[in-house]
Design a protein around this motif. Structure first.
Motif, PDB file in Angstrom:
ATOM      1  N   PRO A  44       0.836  -1.213   0.000  1.00 21.35           N
ATOM      2  CA  PRO A  44       0.000   0.000   0.000  1.00 21.35           C
ATOM      3  C   PRO A  44       0.867   1.258   0.000  1.00 21.35           C
ATOM      4  O   PRO A  44       0.581   2.232   0.680  1.00 21.35           O
ATOM      5  CB  PRO A  44      -0.808  -0.139   1.291  1.00 21.35           C
ATOM      6  CG  PRO A  44      -0.084  -1.103   2.140  1.00 21.35           C
ATOM      7  CD  PRO A  44       0.840  -1.911   1.285  1.00 21.35           C
ATOM      8  N   GLY A  49       2.540  12.322   2.959  1.00 17.97           N
ATOM      9  CA  GLY A  49       1.129  12.580   3.244  1.00 17.97           C
ATOM     10  C   GLY A  49       0.880  13.058   4.663  1.00 17.97           C
ATOM     11  O   GLY A  49       0.010  13.906   4.900  1.00 17.97           O
ATOM     12  N   LEU A  71      -1.462  16.117   6.215  1.00 17.92           N
ATOM     13  CA  LEU A  71      -2.523  16.010   7.229  1.00 17.92           C
ATOM     14  C   LEU A  71      -2.260  16.996   8.366  1.00 17.92           C
ATOM     15  O   LEU A  71      -3.174  17.657   8.864  1.00 17.92           O
ATOM     16  CB  LEU A  71      -2.588  14.573   7.768  1.00 17.92           C
ATOM     17  CG  LEU A  71      -2.932  13.502   6.726  1.00 17.92           C
ATOM     18  CD1 LEU A  71      -2.803  12.104   7.318  1.00 17.92           C
ATOM     19  CD2 LEU A  71      -4.335  13.711   6.163  1.00 17.92           C
ATOM     20  N   HIS A 102     -10.194   6.087   2.702  1.00 17.07           N
ATOM     21  CA  HIS A 102      -9.937   4.653   2.703  1.00 17.07           C
ATOM     22  C   HIS A 102      -8.963   4.364   3.845  1.00 17.07           C
ATOM     23  O   HIS A 102      -7.912   5.001   3.929  1.00 17.07           O
ATOM     24  CB  HIS A 102      -9.331   4.247   1.352  1.00 17.07           C
ATOM     25  CG  HIS A 102      -8.775   2.856   1.351  1.00 17.07           C
ATOM     26  ND1 HIS A 102      -7.457   2.582   1.616  1.00 17.07           N
ATOM     27  CD2 HIS A 102      -9.368   1.658   1.123  1.00 17.07           C
ATOM     28  CE1 HIS A 102      -7.264   1.280   1.543  1.00 17.07           C
ATOM     29  NE2 HIS A 102      -8.391   0.698   1.247  1.00 17.07           N
ATOM     30  N   VAL A 135      -4.986   9.617   1.405  1.00 19.52           N
ATOM     31  CA  VAL A 135      -3.614   9.227   1.039  1.00 19.52           C
ATOM     32  C   VAL A 135      -3.620   7.907   0.267  1.00 19.52           C
ATOM     33  O   VAL A 135      -2.992   7.794  -0.781  1.00 19.52           O
ATOM     34  CB  VAL A 135      -2.706   9.161   2.294  1.00 19.52           C
ATOM     35  CG1 VAL A 135      -1.369   8.518   1.956  1.00 19.52           C
ATOM     36  CG2 VAL A 135      -2.472  10.566   2.848  1.00 19.52           C
ATOM     37  N   LYS A 189       1.165   6.366  -3.890  1.00 21.83           N
ATOM     38  CA  LYS A 189       0.061   5.399  -3.771  1.00 21.83           C
ATOM     39  C   LYS A 189      -0.561   5.202  -5.154  1.00 21.83           C
ATOM     40  O   LYS A 189       0.128   4.835  -6.078  1.00 21.83           O
ATOM     41  CB  LYS A 189      -0.948   5.894  -2.747  1.00 21.83           C
ATOM     42  CG  LYS A 189      -0.337   6.317  -1.429  1.00 21.83           C
ATOM     43  CD  LYS A 189      -0.146   5.162  -0.502  1.00 21.83           C
ATOM     44  CE  LYS A 189       0.422   5.643   0.826  1.00 21.83           C
ATOM     45  NZ  LYS A 189       0.657   4.571   1.766  1.00 21.83           N
TER      46      LYS A 189
HETATM   47  C1  PLP Z   1      -4.614   6.451   4.987  1.00 26.69           C
HETATM   48  C2  PLP Z   1      -3.200   6.890   5.176  1.00 26.69           C
HETATM   49  N1  PLP Z   1      -2.977   8.067   5.779  1.00 26.69           N
HETATM   50  C3  PLP Z   1      -1.735   8.544   5.960  1.00 26.69           C
HETATM   51  C4  PLP Z   1      -0.639   7.820   5.556  1.00 26.69           C
HETATM   52  C5  PLP Z   1       0.724   8.371   5.777  1.00 26.69           C
HETATM   53  O1  PLP Z   1       1.237   8.806   4.560  1.00 26.69           O
HETATM   54  P1  PLP Z   1       2.797   9.104   4.376  1.00 26.69           P
HETATM   55  O2  PLP Z   1       3.485   7.812   4.663  1.00 26.69           O
HETATM   56  O3  PLP Z   1       2.890   9.539   2.937  1.00 26.69           O
HETATM   57  O4  PLP Z   1       3.163  10.159   5.332  1.00 26.69           O
HETATM   58  C6  PLP Z   1      -0.814   6.589   4.936  1.00 26.69           C
HETATM   59  C7  PLP Z   1       0.344   5.793   4.520  1.00 26.69           C
HETATM   60  O5  PLP Z   1       0.246   4.630   4.235  1.00 26.69           O
HETATM   61  C8  PLP Z   1      -2.128   6.117   4.731  1.00 26.69           C
HETATM   62  O6  PLP Z   1      -2.342   4.944   4.138  1.00 26.69           O
END
Ligand code: PLP
Length: 390
Positions: free
Chosen positions: A9, A62, A66, A139, A168, A192
């Motif tokens: 993922p 991501g 947030l 999701h 994300v 992703k």
């Molecule tokens: C739903 C969701 N939110 C936030 C994140 C965190 O994203 P990042 O690893 O790009 O900071 C992920 C990472 O898998 C995620 O699947």
């Protein structure tokens, strides 16, 4: 290292077209050439989000997006609802907590989705309309659940709470209509379903969220989105962007738009169906209930007595097939086959084949080939192969 079958993922597989686009000579990020590409990719990426809202492209992952949503559009002490169906819901709560929000945390059971009626009740009880925002996932990557965004948004009725969506892992894999559903802030990252290397984060911002930003008192610097917008209006970024990834994103977004975002999402749901058919044929149980299973990831409970690390370890070490283990409370007792981004039919068959080999080696009792056959059947039906057979 040799190419692996990568069904994680994130990071996900990067198509050759995108790899080659990234592999271009470096240019100045203040040049007219960069401005042209940056403005083009910004406009084109809006189609993937189904929005006319501002879209900011940041160089960060991501999670930073947030955090930027919380820091720029909410003030310390603001009341928010965090609706969680798993690990990433909990993370959004942790981010809001780190910035001093007054949180009403609603935790739904693993494998289920957010119930819009619960949100409606909470907002109806807020007669002073003090709740500023609802924070949730489109999701949930730890369970593979898709939350019914349209219904959740509608559950707000006339309540002015903004909706902040962590998309994300879901953007480009599951339905998301930013403007039609009135989503105020939507965050995704490049690694992703956008099929790009890790390193970029995309954030859309509604007029309402910008109005909230105008009354924002939090300290911020790199993640100051008002500053990012000021520069984006000039086809620029405040700081040095990941230029190569912007090239890559430009190409990837073109690929998605060539196919059409609705078709891209439909293809993800076909993959979900192929993987779930295989899992069930093997006598295994998916974590997400059938009605709420999303197009990005299928999380699966391990058979009794077998850990996810054993399964993923054999698949990776012996068959070059990389899937993810579980997260949170079901870390050891679930594994996740991700089917988001650039995944082809053979990736699915390889993943199910390698899963069978691992399960067989670990002593799980089933008939070899049943999962692969079930997966192939869904592929045949989808591709209309042998349609003249009885
Ligand atoms: C739903 C969701 N939110 C936030 C994140 C965190 O994203 P990042 O690893 O790009 O900071 C992920 C990472 O898998 C995620 O699947």
């Amino acid at each position: 290292m040799e190419n692996q079958f990568l069904l994680l993922p994130g990071p996900t597989q990067v198509p050759n077209r995108v790899l080659q686009a990234a592999n271009q000579p470096m240019i100045s990020h203040r040049s007219s050439c960069f401005k042209k590409i940056f403005s083009q990719v910004t406009q084109n990426a809006k189609r993937v989000f189904c929005t006319e809202n501002d879209l900011l492209i940041l160089t960060c992952s991501g999670t930073a997006g947030l955090e930027a949503a919380v820091v720029n559009f909410l003030n310390r002490g603001d009341k928010v609802i965090v609706a969680s169906v798993g690990n990433f819901g909990n993370r959004f709560r942790d981010i809001a907590e780190a910035h001093g929000m007054d949180i009403d945390f609603i935790d739904f059971p693993l494998g289920t989705a957010i119930d819009p009626a619960v949100i409606a009740d909470r907002l109806a009880a807020d007669s002073q309309q003090q709740i500023k925002a609802i924070l949730l996932q489109q999701h949930e990557t730890s369970t593979g659940v898709y939350n019914p965004l349209a219904e959740i948004s509608a559950a707000r009725g006339n309540h002015p709470a903004m909706l902040f969506v962590d998309a994300v892992s879901g953007l480009g894999a599951c339905p998301l209509k930013t403007d039609e559903w009135g989503l105020d802030v939507v965050v995704t990252s490049s690694q992703k379903a956008l099929m790009v290397q890790p390193g970029l984060c995309l954030v859309t911002v509604s007029e309402r969220a910008w109005a909230a930003a105008a009354n924002n008192h939090n300290e911020k610097f790199y993640l100051d989105l008002t500053k990012a917008k000021k520069y984006a209006d000039e086809k620029q970024t405040p700081f040095t962007p990941a230029v190569s990834l912007v090239y890559a994103l430009n190409e990837a977004v073109d690929m998605l738009n060539e196919q059409g975002i609705d078709n891209v999402i439909a293809e993800h749901y076909f993959r979900r169906d192929a993987v779930r058919a295989a899992i069930k044929a093997l006598g295994l149980k998916p974590v997400a209930d059938d009605q709420v299973a999303g197009g990005a990831v299928t999380a699966v409970y391990t058979p009794k007595g077998i850990t996810s690390a054993e399964i993923t370890g054999i698949m990776r070490e012996k068959y070059d097939t990389v899937i993810a283990g579980g997260m949170g409370a079901i870390k050891n007792t679930s594994f996740r086959i991700a089917h988001l981004g650039f995944i082809r039919d053979m990736d699915l068959i390889a993943a199910i084949g390698a899963l069978e080999l691992a399960l067989w080696e670990l002593g799980y009792n089933f008939e070899l080939g049943t999962g692969v056959a079930a997966c192939q059947k869904v592929i045949f039906e989808k591709r209309k192969i042998f349609k003249d057979r009885d």
